[in-house]
Design a protein around this motif. Structure first.
Motif, PDB file in Angstrom:
ATOM      1  N   ARG A 125       0.830  -1.210   0.000  1.00 49.84           N
ATOM      2  CA  ARG A 125       0.000   0.000   0.000  1.00 49.84           C
ATOM      3  C   ARG A 125       0.861   1.255   0.000  1.00 49.84           C
ATOM      4  N   ARG A 126       1.915   1.264   0.787  1.00 49.86           N
ATOM      5  CA  ARG A 126       2.773   2.445   0.884  1.00 49.86           C
ATOM      6  C   ARG A 126       3.606   2.637  -0.383  1.00 49.86           C
ATOM      7  N   HIS A 127       4.115   1.538  -0.936  1.00 49.59           N
ATOM      8  CA  HIS A 127       4.902   1.642  -2.157  1.00 49.59           C
ATOM      9  C   HIS A 127       4.057   2.124  -3.332  1.00 49.59           C
ATOM     10  N   LEU A 128       2.879   1.543  -3.514  1.00 51.92           N
ATOM     11  CA  LEU A 128       2.032   1.953  -4.635  1.00 51.92           C
ATOM     12  C   LEU A 128       1.585   3.402  -4.481  1.00 51.92           C
ATOM     13  N   SER A 129       1.275   3.817  -3.276  1.00 54.60           N
ATOM     14  CA  SER A 129       0.872   5.201  -3.049  1.00 54.60           C
ATOM     15  C   SER A 129       2.014   6.160  -3.356  1.00 54.60           C
ATOM     16  N   ARG A 130       3.209   5.802  -2.938  1.00 52.26           N
ATOM     17  CA  ARG A 130       4.355   6.682  -3.186  1.00 52.26           C
ATOM     18  C   ARG A 130       4.652   6.805  -4.675  1.00 52.26           C
ATOM     19  N   ARG A 131       4.418   5.740  -5.431  1.00 51.47           N
ATOM     20  CA  ARG A 131       4.657   5.767  -6.875  1.00 51.47           C
ATOM     21  C   ARG A 131       3.532   6.493  -7.619  1.00 51.47           C
ATOM     22  N   GLY A 132       2.437   6.801  -6.915  1.00 55.24           N
ATOM     23  CA  GLY A 132       1.345   7.532  -7.543  1.00 55.24           C
ATOM     24  C   GLY A 132       0.169   6.678  -7.952  1.00 55.24           C
ATOM     25  N   TYR A 133       0.119   5.421  -7.474  1.00 54.78           N
ATOM     26  CA  TYR A 133      -0.964   4.505  -7.809  1.00 54.78           C
ATOM     27  C   TYR A 133      -1.559   3.915  -6.524  1.00 54.78           C
ATOM     28  N   PRO A 134      -2.226   4.742  -5.726  1.00 61.30           N
ATOM     29  CA  PRO A 134      -2.748   4.241  -4.446  1.00 61.30           C
ATOM     30  C   PRO A 134      -3.816   3.171  -4.648  1.00 61.30           C
ATOM     31  N   VAL A 135      -3.858   2.236  -3.728  1.00 62.37           N
ATOM     32  CA  VAL A 135      -4.853   1.170  -3.773  1.00 62.37           C
ATOM     33  C   VAL A 135      -6.217   1.765  -3.413  1.00 62.37           C
ATOM     34  N   ILE A 136      -7.223   1.413  -4.208  1.00 65.59           N
ATOM     35  CA  ILE A 136      -8.569   1.888  -3.933  1.00 65.59           C
ATOM     36  C   ILE A 136      -9.055   1.291  -2.602  1.00 65.59           C
ATOM     37  N   GLY A 137      -9.681   2.144  -1.804  1.00 58.97           N
ATOM     38  CA  GLY A 137     -10.182   1.710  -0.507  1.00 58.97           C
ATOM     39  C   GLY A 137      -9.195   1.893   0.623  1.00 58.97           C
ATOM     40  N   ASP A 138      -8.001   2.385   0.323  1.00 62.28           N
ATOM     41  CA  ASP A 138      -6.990   2.604   1.355  1.00 62.28           C
ATOM     42  C   ASP A 138      -7.231   3.975   1.990  1.00 62.28           C
ATOM     43  N   ALA A 139      -7.802   3.959   3.189  1.00 61.84           N
ATOM     44  CA  ALA A 139      -8.157   5.213   3.851  1.00 61.84           C
ATOM     45  C   ALA A 139      -6.941   6.012   4.272  1.00 61.84           C
ATOM     46  N   LYS A 140      -5.825   5.332   4.556  1.00 54.82           N
ATOM     47  CA  LYS A 140      -4.644   6.013   5.067  1.00 54.82           C
ATOM     48  C   LYS A 140      -3.727   6.510   3.955  1.00 54.82           C
ATOM     49  N   HIS A 141      -3.521   5.700   2.916  1.00 52.66           N
ATOM     50  CA  HIS A 141      -2.552   6.046   1.880  1.00 52.66           C
ATOM     51  C   HIS A 141      -3.196   6.374   0.535  1.00 52.66           C
ATOM     52  N   GLY A 142      -4.515   6.297   0.456  1.00 56.17           N
ATOM     53  CA  GLY A 142      -5.197   6.532  -0.810  1.00 56.17           C
ATOM     54  C   GLY A 142      -5.817   7.915  -0.886  1.00 56.17           C
ATOM     55  N   LYS A 143      -6.816   8.052  -1.771  1.00 56.32           N
ATOM     56  CA  LYS A 143      -7.488   9.329  -1.970  1.00 56.32           C
ATOM     57  C   LYS A 143      -8.982   9.126  -1.776  1.00 56.32           C
ATOM     58  N   SER A 144      -9.572   9.884  -0.887  1.00 55.59           N
ATOM     59  CA  SER A 144     -10.940   9.629  -0.449  1.00 55.59           C
ATOM     60  C   SER A 144     -11.955   9.730  -1.573  1.00 55.59           C
ATOM     61  N   VAL A 145     -11.752  10.623  -2.560  1.00 53.83           N
ATOM     62  CA  VAL A 145     -12.747  10.791  -3.616  1.00 53.83           C
ATOM     63  C   VAL A 145     -12.883   9.518  -4.446  1.00 53.83           C
ATOM     64  N   HIS A 146     -11.767   8.819  -4.690  1.00 60.54           N
ATOM     65  CA  HIS A 146     -11.824   7.574  -5.446  1.00 60.54           C
ATOM     66  C   HIS A 146     -12.360   6.441  -4.576  1.00 60.54           C
ATOM     67  N   ASN A 147     -11.980   6.418  -3.329  1.00 60.77           N
ATOM     68  CA  ASN A 147     -12.511   5.407  -2.411  1.00 60.77           C
ATOM     69  C   ASN A 147     -14.028   5.521  -2.312  1.00 60.77           C
ATOM     70  N   ARG A 148     -14.514   6.759  -2.239  1.00 57.22           N
ATOM     71  CA  ARG A 148     -15.956   6.989  -2.116  1.00 57.22           C
ATOM     72  C   ARG A 148     -16.689   6.587  -3.402  1.00 57.22           C
ATOM     73  N   PHE A 149     -16.082   6.849  -4.549  1.00 55.26           N
ATOM     74  CA  PHE A 149     -16.691   6.470  -5.826  1.00 55.26           C
ATOM     75  C   PHE A 149     -16.879   4.953  -5.918  1.00 55.26           C
ATOM     76  N   PHE A 150     -15.847   4.200  -5.551  1.00 51.40           N
ATOM     77  CA  PHE A 150     -15.953   2.743  -5.608  1.00 51.40           C
ATOM     78  C   PHE A 150     -16.959   2.218  -4.596  1.00 51.40           C
ATOM     79  N   ALA A 151     -17.005   2.838  -3.421  1.00 50.85           N
ATOM     80  CA  ALA A 151     -17.930   2.380  -2.392  1.00 50.85           C
ATOM     81  C   ALA A 151     -19.380   2.674  -2.769  1.00 50.85           C
ATOM     82  N   GLU A 152     -19.635   3.880  -3.259  1.00 50.20           N
ATOM     83  CA  GLU A 152     -21.015   4.306  -3.498  1.00 50.20           C
ATOM     84  C   GLU A 152     -21.536   3.930  -4.875  1.00 50.20           C
ATOM     85  N   GLN A 153     -20.673   3.920  -5.884  1.00 46.89           N
ATOM     86  CA  GLN A 153     -21.127   3.685  -7.257  1.00 46.89           C
ATOM     87  C   GLN A 153     -20.824   2.283  -7.771  1.00 46.89           C
TER      88      GLN A 153
END
Length: 257
Positions: free
Chosen positions: A163-191
């Motif tokens: 999770r930390r490596h992918l986030s640092r490279r610019g490809y955060p894992v979807i659903g990762d609340a700590k190392h990801g981006k909330s707007v994409h996490n929310r899109f996958f959760a809600e849509q």
């Protein structure tokens, strides 16, 4: 309570599919929790089990446990000496590179000590882009959203390494609340009906601690990730539950005899 899915079992060890959201064992960081993999599996098998490696709480997939302390010690040595082949599937933001080695030192966080007290340790993860998709929706600031299916192979074992490596490279894992981006996490959760960390331990290979037979364990994804793969057109990449014991290669000198 639904029984855990057992992928492999003999008199020495057992491999199970750990569900996302289930803690492996009791932890000072998770006070108040009442459900743990160790207790559920112990009750299911009717005997004590011993963990030999770890999976983060939100990560699902194949996990091996020993059925005695002696076997646990041997398996722990194999995991500690990097004699185990681990592969994970992750859904990430962006179009990931075809192949790359992520070589970023990481602090060995234990969730207790201050980060300043922990040194950065060498850490490596090999990644491979299995597939990608472009959705005609604006999730962030771009008119279309791009995501990739990545296979990750950790070569070291730091906490939250993939999770930390992918986030640092610019490809955060979807659903990762700590190392990801909330707007994409929310899109996958809600849509897209995927409100969990989209990271799964899909493959594990190691030498059996008693007979040195190589065990290759593949683990199917849970219902959430399976449905998502179908929706994104990635059904052809879905792993299946399987166990393989490839024959030991005969050295050329012996083949000639």
């Amino acid at each position: 309570m639904t029984p855990l899915n057992i992928l492999y079992q003999d008199e020495y060890l057992v491999a199970v599919h750990k569900p996302s959201g289930l803690l492996v064992h009791r932890s000072a960081l998770a006070r108040g929790e009442t459900e743990f993999l160790l207790q559920r599996l112990r009750d299911q098998l009717g005997q004590r089990v011993y963990p030999v490696h770890r999976l983060d709480r939100p990560t699902s997939g194949v996990m091996v446990l020993a059925l005695s302390s002696e076997v646990a010690a041997r398996l722990s040595d194999s995991f500690g000496e990097r004699q185990v082949d681990k592969r994970y599937l992750a859904v990430v933001r962006g179009v990931a590179p075809a192949e790359a080695r992520l070589d970023y030192p990481l602090r060995e966080e234990d969730g207790i000590r201050p980060k300043a007290d922990m040194l950065a340790m060498p850490s490596m993860t090999d990644i491979r882009c299995v597939d990608s998709v472009e959705l005609p929706v604006q999730v962030d600031r771009y008119p279309k959203a791009r995501y990739s299916l990545v296979e990750a192979k950790p070569l070291t074992g730091r906490r939250h390494q993939i999770r930390r490596h992918l986030s640092r490279r610019g490809y955060p894992v979807i659903g990762d609340a700590k190392h990801g981006k909330s707007v994409h996490n929310r899109f996958f959760a809600e849509q897209l009906g995927a409100p969990r960390l989209l990271l799964a331990a899909s493959y594990l290979a190691f030498d059996h601690p008693l007979d040195n037979k190589r065990l290759e364990l593949s683990c199917a994804l849970d219902d959430t990730m399976t449905a998502l793969f179908h929706h994104l057109g990635w059904a052809g990449h879905l792993p299946l539950d399987s166990v393989r014991t490839p024959p030991i290669a005969t050295p050329p000198a012996l083949q000639a005899l």
